[in-house]
Design an enzyme around this catalytic site. Structure first.
Site, short mmCIF file in Angstrom:
data_model
loop_
_atom_site.label_atom_id
_atom_site.label_comp_id
_atom_site.label_asym_id
_atom_site.label_seq_id
_atom_site.Cartn_x
_atom_site.Cartn_y
_atom_site.Cartn_z
N ARG A 29 18.40 149.23 34.50
CA ARG A 29 18.32 148.16 35.49
C ARG A 29 19.64 147.41 35.57
NH1 ARG A 29 13.22 148.12 37.18
NH2 ARG A 29 11.61 148.69 35.66
N ASP A 30 20.05 147.10 36.80
CA ASP A 30 21.26 146.30 37.01
C ASP A 30 21.04 144.89 36.48
OD1 ASP A 30 23.82 146.64 39.25
OD2 ASP A 30 23.34 144.65 38.46
N ASN A 87 29.79 152.82 45.22
CA ASN A 87 30.97 152.05 45.58
C ASN A 87 32.21 152.71 44.96
OD1 ASN A 87 29.41 150.07 46.89
ND2 ASN A 87 29.02 149.02 44.95
N HIS A 100 28.59 155.55 39.39
CA HIS A 100 27.17 155.21 39.33
C HIS A 100 26.59 155.16 40.74
CE1 HIS A 100 29.70 151.59 39.22
NE2 HIS A 100 28.79 151.01 40.00
P1 AMP Z 1 29.85 148.34 41.16
O1 AMP Z 1 30.27 147.00 41.68
O2 AMP Z 1 29.40 149.31 42.20
O3 AMP Z 1 30.90 148.93 40.23
O4 AMP Z 1 28.55 148.08 40.31
C1 AMP Z 1 28.55 147.67 38.98
C2 AMP Z 1 27.20 147.08 38.71
O5 AMP Z 1 27.02 147.06 37.32
C3 AMP Z 1 27.01 145.66 39.22
O6 AMP Z 1 25.92 145.65 40.13
C4 AMP Z 1 26.72 144.86 37.95
O7 AMP Z 1 25.74 143.88 38.16
C5 AMP Z 1 26.25 145.95 37.01
N1 AMP Z 1 26.45 145.71 35.59
C6 AMP Z 1 27.59 145.32 34.97
N2 AMP Z 1 27.41 145.29 33.64
C7 AMP Z 1 26.14 145.69 33.42
C8 AMP Z 1 25.35 145.86 32.25
N3 AMP Z 1 25.83 145.64 31.03
N4 AMP Z 1 24.06 146.28 32.40
C9 AMP Z 1 23.55 146.51 33.62
N5 AMP Z 1 24.25 146.37 34.76
C10 AMP Z 1 25.51 145.96 34.66
#
Ligand code: AMP
Length: 114
Positions: A29-30, A87, A100
């Site tokens: 989960r994000d 992204n 991801h």
């Molecule tokens: P992006 O901006 O596409 O690189 O997405 C990175 C995502 O990772 C963001 O939506 C963050 O909220 C999420 N994120 C960052 N650190 C963590 C973590 N430790 N656990 C879960 N999600 C995370």
């Protein structure tokens, strides 16, 4: 390739709310959800960005997408639908450089994205 927070999650060095795992892919989960369901699917073998992917990564990338779809189907999200997002780099809004797939579901998505 530099290490990332997602590589640490794969190695279980930091906690995550893991909801999906197979031999090649992890789903968790994000931390900052943008929808009622917001799960990140990552390959255990890191690729930094989609721009770094090569034909040698085709099978892994396919598995990544199929894992997200299988999870969505298993959770009953497929009929209403969902959004999958990758992204890439600065203008794409990428902040974690371990490729991801965002799976977003549980509300009506809008288009165009912000
Ligand atoms: P992006 O901006 O596409 O690189 O997405 C990175 C995502 O990772 C963001 O939506 C963050 O909220 C999420 N994120 C960052 N650190 C963590 C973590 N430790 N656990 C879960 N999600 C995370």
């Amino acid at each position: 390739m530099s290490d990332t927070i997602f590589a640490k999650i794969v190695r279980r060095e930091i906690p995550a709310d893991i909801v999906y795992e197979d031999d090649d892919v992890l789903g968790f989960r994000d931390l900052n959800p943008q929808a009622p369901v917001h799960v990140l699917f990552i390959p255990k073998r890191a690729i930094a960005t989609l721009d770094d992917a090569t034909p040698a990564d085709a099978e892994l990338l396919g598995k990544l997408l199929l894992a997200a779809a299988a999870y969505a189907r298993a959770q009953g999200l497929a009929e209403n639908g969902y959004r999958t997002v990758i992204n890439t780099n600065t203008h794409g809004g990428q902040t974690v450089f371990h490729i991801h797939v965002h799976l977003l579901a549980g509300r009506q998505m809008t288009w165009p994205p912000g």
